[in-house]
Design an enzyme around this catalytic site. Structure first.
Site, PDB file in Angstrom:
ATOM      1  N   LYS A 193       0.839  -1.211   0.000  1.00 28.22           N
ATOM      2  CA  LYS A 193       0.000   0.000   0.000  1.00 28.22           C
ATOM      3  C   LYS A 193       0.866   1.250   0.000  1.00 28.22           C
ATOM      4  CE  LYS A 193       0.692   1.063   4.513  1.00 28.22           C
ATOM      5  NZ  LYS A 193       0.951   2.353   5.175  1.00 28.22           N
ATOM      6  N   ARG A 257       3.350   9.567   5.269  1.00 26.18           N
ATOM      7  CA  ARG A 257       4.658   9.975   4.746  1.00 26.18           C
ATOM      8  C   ARG A 257       4.777   9.657   3.262  1.00 26.18           C
ATOM      9  NH1 ARG A 257       8.402   6.938   9.217  1.00 26.18           N
ATOM     10  NH2 ARG A 257       7.183   7.530  11.060  1.00 26.18           N
ATOM     11  N   GLU A 283       8.973   4.317   3.592  1.00 25.89           N
ATOM     12  CA  GLU A 283       9.117   2.892   3.277  1.00 25.89           C
ATOM     13  C   GLU A 283       8.773   2.573   1.822  1.00 25.89           C
ATOM     14  OE1 GLU A 283      10.388   0.464   4.881  1.00 25.89           O
ATOM     15  OE2 GLU A 283      10.029   0.598   7.044  1.00 25.89           O
TER      16      GLU A 283
END
EC number: 1.1.1.94
Length: 346
Positions: A193, A257, A283
């Site tokens: 995701k 983020r 990430e």
């Protein structure tokens, strides 16, 4: 009170410390930055990563890894994916009994293409592992810190009892926890995701509006489900909290983020500039590289992931990537379902 350790003093580790402290656990947060640890202990607040959230007296912080993990039966691993191996390699020498390890990070290791639980198995000796559990779902730390209603899922590697134990540990009136036996699907949904959230941020940065983002989220979910199912996940998992739930919140919130990073890319910033400005781990960047490699390994069509990979690592302009996606060969929306049905009819 029962002691629980959290490895990682970022926003998510701190928010989970608040949940556990509310549930009357003695919480020890481990971090490597002396000034941050001192700040948490003196002010009962993580002003760097979760400002404005007051922590109770039963939360303390330390830079002493041995003090954090010794004589503890539950260890929460809340460091970025790239730091997990290093932190666990240091921690295992101080762990003196079997423990349940709960990871709350969302990523895939680019070099090995391993899920986080698989990485942890390589670093934690079997004699020290009671079980490995993942906690995942639509859960911004900022909202958990405010005690806003939040719902997540836990899944265990070995036994449903471990998942239920962690469910009981975290669940309260503000933090609802479900169990799901599909660890592969839960981990893949949580990791991928972030890739789609980067792309969603780009569409917003370009000013393309709601139509484009709705399509991207929907087709992004199809990519996640295709790869996750091919890797052994249950298709139903991707319609749940760790699939569409996490995807929605990460693709639409300013707390994300990955969305913020994508938004800056859409506005013309270079990747290096974005990462420097963010000052926190994104990430989705590393996961895009891993997801692209996994799509090739498992022969799965992932056009959004491939387009984002070109933007991040090949220097392709975001406008060009969008044009390429829109110009793809026409096909059936439910292509995978149609192919499956046709194969069954043969």
């Amino acid at each position: 009170m029962t002691k629980v350790s959290i490895l990682g003093a970022g926003s998510w580790g701190t928010a989970l410390a608040l949940v556990l402290a509310d549930n009357q656990y003695d919480v020890c947060i481990w971090g490597h930055r002396e000034e941050l640890i001192q700040q948490i202990n003196e002010h009962h607040e993580n002003k760097d990563y979760l400002p404005g959230v007051k922590l109770s007296e039963n939360v303390r912080a330390t830079t002493d890894l041995e003090a954090a993990v010794a004589d503890v039966k539950t260890i929460i691993v809340a460091v970025p994916t790239k730091a997990i191996r290093e932190v666990l390699a240091q921690a295992v020498s101080f762990i003196n009994q079997k423990a349940i390890f709960v990871h709350v990070s969302k990523g895939i290791e680019p070099d090995t293409l391993l899920r986080i639980s698989e990485m942890m198995k390589e670093e934690i000796p079997a004699e020290l592992r009671e079980d490995i559990v993942v906690l995942s779902g639509p859960s911004h730390a900022e909202e958990v810190g405010l005690r806003h209603p939040t719902t997540v899922t836990v899944s265990a590697d070995s036994s449903i009892e471990s998942a239920q134990a962690i469910q009981d540990m975290f669940m309260n009136q503000n933090f609802r926890v479900y169990t799901n036996p599909d660890m592969i699907g839960v981990e893949i949904g949580g990791a991928l995701k972030n890739v789609i959230a980067l792309a969603a941020g780009i569409t917003d940065g370009l000013g393309y509006g709601d139509n484009a983002k709705a399509a991207l989220i929907t087709r992004g979910l199809a990519e996640i489900a295709r790869l996750g199912t091919k890797m052994g996940g249950n298709p139903l998992t991707f319609s749940g909290l760790t699939g569409i739930g996490d995807l929605i919140v990460t693709c639409t919130s300013v707390h994300s983020r990955n969305w913020r990073a994508g938004n800056m890319l859409g506005k013309g910033f270079k990747l290096d500039e974005v990462l420097e400005e963010m000052g926190m781990v994104v990430e989705g960047v590393r996961t895009t590289k891993a997801a692209y490699q996994l799509s090739k390994k498992f022969d799965v069509k992932m056009p959004i992931t491939e387009a984002l990979h070109k933007v991040l690592f090949d220097g392709e302009k975001v406008e060009t990537a969008v044009e390429s996606l829109m110009a793809r060969v026409k096909t059936h929306e439910m292509e995978d379902l149609v192919n499956t049905f046709e194969n069954q009819m043969k």
